[in-house]
Design a protein around this motif. Structure first.
Motif, PDB file in Angstrom:
ATOM      1  N   ASP A 152      12.162   5.597   1.185  1.00 34.62           N
ATOM      2  CA  ASP A 152      12.573   4.198   1.361  1.00 34.62           C
ATOM      3  C   ASP A 152      12.314   3.742   2.795  1.00 34.62           C
ATOM      4  O   ASP A 152      12.027   2.563   3.032  1.00 34.62           O
ATOM      5  N   GLU A 153      12.419   4.669   3.755  1.00 37.22           N
ATOM      6  CA  GLU A 153      12.199   4.314   5.149  1.00 37.22           C
ATOM      7  C   GLU A 153      10.780   3.787   5.380  1.00 37.22           C
ATOM      8  O   GLU A 153      10.588   2.746   6.019  1.00 37.22           O
ATOM      9  N   LEU A 154       9.781   4.506   4.839  1.00 35.76           N
ATOM     10  CA  LEU A 154       8.396   4.057   5.006  1.00 35.76           C
ATOM     11  C   LEU A 154       8.137   2.772   4.221  1.00 35.76           C
ATOM     12  O   LEU A 154       7.373   1.902   4.669  1.00 35.76           O
ATOM     13  N   LEU A 155       8.748   2.648   3.067  1.00 35.59           N
ATOM     14  CA  LEU A 155       8.601   1.430   2.263  1.00 35.59           C
ATOM     15  C   LEU A 155       9.117   0.224   3.060  1.00 35.59           C
ATOM     16  O   LEU A 155       8.466  -0.833   3.092  1.00 35.59           O
ATOM     17  N   SER A 215      -7.675  -6.652   3.785  1.00 30.14           N
ATOM     18  CA  SER A 215      -7.641  -7.970   3.151  1.00 30.14           C
ATOM     19  C   SER A 215      -6.364  -8.142   2.339  1.00 30.14           C
ATOM     20  O   SER A 215      -5.894  -9.255   2.110  1.00 30.14           O
ATOM     21  N   SER A 216      -5.801  -7.008   1.885  1.00 30.18           N
ATOM     22  CA  SER A 216      -4.530  -7.015   1.167  1.00 30.18           C
ATOM     23  C   SER A 216      -3.871  -5.660   1.337  1.00 30.18           C
ATOM     24  O   SER A 216      -4.545  -4.653   1.599  1.00 30.18           O
ATOM     25  N   VAL A 217      -2.549  -5.631   1.183  1.00 36.43           N
ATOM     26  CA  VAL A 217      -1.784  -4.382   1.305  1.00 36.43           C
ATOM     27  C   VAL A 217      -0.899  -4.236   0.082  1.00 36.43           C
ATOM     28  O   VAL A 217      -0.069  -5.098  -0.209  1.00 36.43           O
ATOM     29  N   ALA A 218      -1.097  -3.151  -0.669  1.00 36.50           N
ATOM     30  CA  ALA A 218      -0.255  -2.839  -1.827  1.00 36.50           C
ATOM     31  C   ALA A 218       0.459  -1.524  -1.554  1.00 36.50           C
ATOM     32  O   ALA A 218      -0.189  -0.529  -1.201  1.00 36.50           O
ATOM     33  N   VAL A 219       1.780  -1.518  -1.695  1.00 38.55           N
ATOM     34  CA  VAL A 219       2.547  -0.317  -1.393  1.00 38.55           C
ATOM     35  C   VAL A 219       3.519  -0.033  -2.526  1.00 38.55           C
ATOM     36  O   VAL A 219       4.082  -0.947  -3.128  1.00 38.55           O
ATOM     37  N   LYS A 220       3.695   1.253  -2.821  1.00 37.43           N
ATOM     38  CA  LYS A 220       4.672   1.660  -3.835  1.00 37.43           C
ATOM     39  C   LYS A 220       5.289   2.984  -3.423  1.00 37.43           C
ATOM     40  O   LYS A 220       4.683   3.782  -2.684  1.00 37.43           O
TER      41      LYS A 220
END
Length: 338
Positions: free
Chosen positions: A293-296, A313-318
């Motif tokens: 959760d910290e990195l998120l 151009s875009s950043v997607a994180v999970k």
């Protein structure tokens, strides 16, 4: 050789030392200029220094002082003193001026390009007497090759450069900045505080110029620079050497910890870009899988800055299970893909 008439034990190792400490760094400095000049489609109109940035004004004064000292040594036939100026001059250009100007080169700042160009042209003319072939190569490439107005056929047909104005006060102040920064970096090393981790404040004396304070902030990665108080908190570590003294506040707020994680993350992504063979500035869709959760939280907080810093151009994180291609960011793991 030692050039004072004494015996000398010769070896290839003896020859390789100045090659490693001076000639290769000098050639790499020239290549650095050529690379960014090509990337940003920049060419010089003259060999004058830019003077808008304190680093550029310092480099002009420094190079003028080198030309003056080298010329005096040569005129006095003091060959050891003249030759000893070569390596420190290259070191000051490459490991101080260029290192503190990298962001300017990445952005294509014409003043940074112009100043490095002027310094290398002056360098080639100054040291041509003792480095005739390498200085001729650099001169041919930088001056003759670009068709600079008034260029001679050879650096050895040029008049020897006259040292211009030397701002002694600026040279002294920059020396103070560098000594203070060196002491501060030692504090970080001794306390295992990596440079990518921002700190709250550095306490220094004798530096009041706004531009020089910014250099200290950038070099030590601190949010602020203040005068040394009479009483320091227990979390401040002080290092001093003669007249130079610096104190660093090592206590970290949650905000500083998150920014430190962000900088680690940006470094990991930049390394992944290199391994993927991406060009500098090439926009890509960035996909991140994190295991905490910290990195998120860090990615969400710094998403806009991250996009700019790593050309995304875009950043997607999970958040999820991180695979074998993961990298460490602090105590956590991240998987990067494009």
């Amino acid at each position: 050789s030692n050039m004072v008439g004494g015996d000398i034990s010769w070896s290839d190792e003896l020859l390789n030392e100045p090659v490693k400490s001076a000639l290769i760094p000098l050639w790499n400095t020239y290549r650095y200029l050529a690379m960014y000049a090509t990337r940003h489609e920049w060419s010089p109109a003259n060999a004058e220094y830019a003077r808008g940035n304190v680093l550029d004004r310092w480099l002009e004064s420094y190079m003028n002082s080198v030309t003056k000292e080298y010329s005096a040594a040569i005129e006095a036939y003091d060959l050891p003193r003249s030759a000893k100026l070569v390596a420190p001059t290259i070191d000051n250009i490459s490991t101080w001026w260029i290192r503190r100007s990298r962001d300017r080169f990445a952005q294509g700042d014409p003043e940074a390009l112009q100043t490095l160009y002027a310094a290398l042209v002056q360098f080639s003319k100054t040291f041509a007497p003792q480095m005739p072939f390498l200085m001729e190569e650099i001169y041919q490439n930088l001056v003759v090759g670009v068709g600079l107005e008034g260029a001679k056929e050879s650096v050895h047909l040029e008049d020897y450069p006259q040292a211009g104005e030397i701002n002694e006060e600026l040279l002294d102040q920059m020396e103070r900045v560098r000594q203070v920064c060196s002491l501060g970096l030692n504090i970080r090393d001794e306390n295992r505080m990596k440079l990518r981790q921002p700190l709250a404040v550095a306490y220094v004396d004798g530096i009041e110029d706004t531009e020089l304070i910014e250099l200290v902030k950038d070099e030590l990665n601190v949010k602020g620079v203040e005068k040394m108080p009479d009483k320091l908190s227990k979390s401040v570590v002080v290092n001093e050497d003669g007249e130079y003294r610096v104190g660093l506040e090592l206590e970290l707020s949650d905000e500083l910890v998150r920014e430190g994680l962000y900088r680690d993350l940006a470094r990991v992504i930049q390394n992944a870009r290199k391994q993927a063979g991406l060009e500098v500035g090439e926009l890509v869709a960035l996909n991140l899988t994190v295991d905490s959760d910290e990195l998120l939280t860090v990615v969400n907080e710094f998403e806009k800055r991250l996009s700019e810093d790593v050309s995304a151009s875009s950043v997607a994180v999970k958040k999820g299970e991180v695979g074998g291609e993961s990298a460490r960011v602090g105590e956590f793991n991240v998987e990067v893909s494009f």
